[in-house]
Design a protein around this motif. Structure first.
Motif, PDB file in Angstrom:
ATOM      1  N   ASN A  10       7.258   3.693   0.139  1.00 38.36           N
ATOM      2  CA  ASN A  10       6.798   4.870  -0.597  1.00 38.36           C
ATOM      3  C   ASN A  10       5.291   4.864  -0.812  1.00 38.36           C
ATOM      4  OD1 ASN A  10       9.704   4.103  -2.375  1.00 38.36           O
ATOM      5  ND2 ASN A  10       9.595   5.785  -0.922  1.00 38.36           N
ATOM      6  N   SER A  11       4.574   4.202   0.100  1.00 41.01           N
ATOM      7  CA  SER A  11       3.115   4.157   0.031  1.00 41.01           C
ATOM      8  C   SER A  11       2.526   5.539   0.308  1.00 41.01           C
ATOM      9  CB  SER A  11       2.577   3.163   1.063  1.00 41.01           C
ATOM     10  OG  SER A  11       1.170   3.212   1.124  1.00 41.01           O
ATOM     11  N   SER A  12       1.395   5.818  -0.327  1.00 35.26           N
ATOM     12  CA  SER A  12       0.702   7.094  -0.107  1.00 35.26           C
ATOM     13  C   SER A  12       0.138   7.186   1.304  1.00 35.26           C
ATOM     14  CB  SER A  12      -0.432   7.258  -1.121  1.00 35.26           C
ATOM     15  OG  SER A  12      -1.381   6.213  -0.983  1.00 35.26           O
ATOM     16  N   ASN A  13       0.031   6.064   1.975  1.00 31.26           N
ATOM     17  CA  ASN A  13      -0.545   6.039   3.310  1.00 31.26           C
ATOM     18  C   ASN A  13       0.375   5.240   4.224  1.00 31.26           C
ATOM     19  OD1 ASN A  13      -2.305   5.956   5.522  1.00 31.26           O
ATOM     20  ND2 ASN A  13      -4.080   5.933   4.168  1.00 31.26           N
ATOM     21  N   GLY A  90      -2.860   0.309  -5.774  1.00 29.16           N
ATOM     22  CA  GLY A  90      -1.633  -0.233  -6.341  1.00 29.16           C
ATOM     23  C   GLY A  90      -1.090   0.511  -7.541  1.00 29.16           C
ATOM     24  N   ALA A  91      -1.638   1.670  -7.860  1.00 29.88           N
ATOM     25  CA  ALA A  91      -1.163   2.434  -9.020  1.00 29.88           C
ATOM     26  C   ALA A  91       0.013   3.325  -8.641  1.00 29.88           C
ATOM     27  CB  ALA A  91      -2.290   3.293  -9.587  1.00 29.88           C
ATOM     28  N   LEU A  92       0.816   3.663  -9.632  1.00 26.08           N
ATOM     29  CA  LEU A  92       1.868   4.658  -9.465  1.00 26.08           C
ATOM     30  C   LEU A  92       1.216   6.029  -9.591  1.00 26.08           C
ATOM     31  CD1 LEU A  92       4.880   5.491  -9.240  1.00 26.08           C
ATOM     32  CD2 LEU A  92       4.941   5.415 -11.748  1.00 26.08           C
ATOM     33  N   VAL A  93       1.356   6.822  -8.539  1.00 28.97           N
ATOM     34  CA  VAL A  93       0.772   8.160  -8.510  1.00 28.97           C
ATOM     35  C   VAL A  93       1.884   9.165  -8.267  1.00 28.97           C
ATOM     36  CG1 VAL A  93      -0.747   9.687  -7.162  1.00 28.97           C
ATOM     37  CG2 VAL A  93      -1.511   7.388  -7.782  1.00 28.97           C
ATOM     38  N   GLY A  94       1.771  10.305  -8.928  1.00 30.88           N
ATOM     39  CA  GLY A  94       2.703  11.396  -8.718  1.00 30.88           C
ATOM     40  C   GLY A  94       2.010  12.539  -8.006  1.00 30.88           C
ATOM     41  N   LYS A  95       2.804  13.368  -7.377  1.00 31.56           N
ATOM     42  CA  LYS A  95       2.272  14.560  -6.720  1.00 31.56           C
ATOM     43  C   LYS A  95       3.256  15.696  -6.945  1.00 31.56           C
ATOM     44  CE  LYS A  95       0.421  16.292  -2.363  1.00 31.56           C
ATOM     45  NZ  LYS A  95       0.274  16.058  -0.917  1.00 31.56           N
ATOM     46  N   ILE A  96       2.725  16.819  -7.387  1.00 35.90           N
ATOM     47  CA  ILE A  96       3.521  18.035  -7.550  1.00 35.90           C
ATOM     48  C   ILE A  96       2.796  19.115  -6.768  1.00 35.90           C
ATOM     49  CG2 ILE A  96       4.500  19.711  -9.152  1.00 35.90           C
ATOM     50  CD1 ILE A  96       4.245  17.547 -11.346  1.00 35.90           C
ATOM     51  N   MET A 120       4.694   7.751  -5.658  1.00 34.99           N
ATOM     52  CA  MET A 120       4.217   6.919  -4.554  1.00 34.99           C
ATOM     53  C   MET A 120       3.359   5.766  -5.051  1.00 34.99           C
ATOM     54  SD  MET A 120       1.411   9.612  -3.053  1.00 34.99           S
ATOM     55  CE  MET A 120       2.406  11.029  -3.466  1.00 34.99           C
ATOM     56  N   TYR A 121       3.259   4.754  -4.196  1.00 37.98           N
ATOM     57  CA  TYR A 121       2.377   3.610  -4.395  1.00 37.98           C
ATOM     58  C   TYR A 121       1.038   3.980  -3.773  1.00 37.98           C
ATOM     59  CZ  TYR A 121       0.729  -1.247  -4.020  1.00 37.98           C
ATOM     60  OH  TYR A 121       0.022  -2.411  -4.131  1.00 37.98           O
ATOM     61  N   TRP A 122      -0.035   3.947  -4.543  1.00 42.05           N
ATOM     62  CA  TRP A 122      -1.347   4.407  -4.085  1.00 42.05           C
ATOM     63  C   TRP A 122      -2.058   3.283  -3.341  1.00 42.05           C
ATOM     64  CZ3 TRP A 122      -2.762   9.108  -3.421  1.00 42.05           C
ATOM     65  CH2 TRP A 122      -4.110   9.459  -3.296  1.00 42.05           C
ATOM     66  N   ASP A 123      -2.215   3.456  -2.023  1.00 36.37           N
ATOM     67  CA  ASP A 123      -2.788   2.397  -1.193  1.00 36.37           C
ATOM     68  C   ASP A 123      -3.310   2.986   0.113  1.00 36.37           C
ATOM     69  OD1 ASP A 123      -3.487  -0.199  -0.475  1.00 36.37           O
ATOM     70  OD2 ASP A 123      -1.474  -0.755   0.154  1.00 36.37           O
ATOM     71  N   SER A 124      -4.235   2.273   0.732  1.00 33.33           N
ATOM     72  CA  SER A 124      -4.825   2.743   1.988  1.00 33.33           C
ATOM     73  C   SER A 124      -3.984   2.395   3.212  1.00 33.33           C
ATOM     74  CB  SER A 124      -6.237   2.169   2.156  1.00 33.33           C
ATOM     75  OG  SER A 124      -6.196   0.760   2.156  1.00 33.33           O
TER      76      SER A 124
END
Length: 165
Positions: A10-13, A90-96, A120-124
């Motif tokens: 569930n990584s952002s990238n 590594g932060a928990l990020v939400g998206k709407i 999502m898990y915020w990462d490159s």
């Protein structure tokens, strides 16, 4: 409701966000993840909780890292910027919709637009991420919806009283 968010899957990238609840624009909601629930962006020192890699984190001997007590397992990595949004690695990020929100271990706020809250898990990159955290997500009922329900109940009570006469 509880959702497991995986640092790799569930990584952002490179991953796919976890779809949770549908929210209307301006609707209040909360998210909570345990301070002790850890996930990792790879080899030490890249362990963090949902707040991300903000500072030094040392192994407790019972945490998810499996490292010996006192081992440095996390440290500040600064922010990661993507798609016009910045949050700690590594932060928990939400998206709407198209709006990102830094959720971390505890969030209470309103949906900036209507849509499904994605986590999502915020990462490159996701290739060496491990573990997951469990996130509790709750929508706060719309005040308008509550008022409408109360008016409906009042109307039914009034109708019932009227029909008894």
């Amino acid at each position: 409701m509880s959702y497991d968010v995986y640092a790799k899957d569930n990584s952002s990238n490179g991953g796919t966000p976890v779809n949770t609840i549908s929210l209307s624009a301006g609707q209040a909601f909360t998210t909570n993840a345990s301070l002790d629930d850890l996930w990792s962006a790879g080899a030490n020192p890249r362990w963090s909780n949902a707040d991300g890699l903000l500072g030094n984190l040392f192994a407790t001997g019972t945490d998810d890292s499996g490292a010996s007590v006192g081992t440095l397992i996390g440290q500040a990595f600064g922010p990661y910027n993507d798609d016009g949004f910045s949050a700690p690695y590594g932060a928990l990020v939400g998206k709407i919709g198209s709006s990102y929100i830094l959720l971390g271990t505890s969030f209470a706020g309103v949906a900036p637009e209507a849509g499904v809250l994605q986590l999502m898990y915020w990462d490159s990159n996701a290739y060496d991420n491990t573990e997951y955290i469990t996130v509790e997500v709750n929508a706060v009922p719309d005040a308008g919806g509550i008022a409408l329900s109360l008016m409906g109940i009042a109307a039914l009570v009034g109708f019932r009283r009227f029909s008894r006469r």
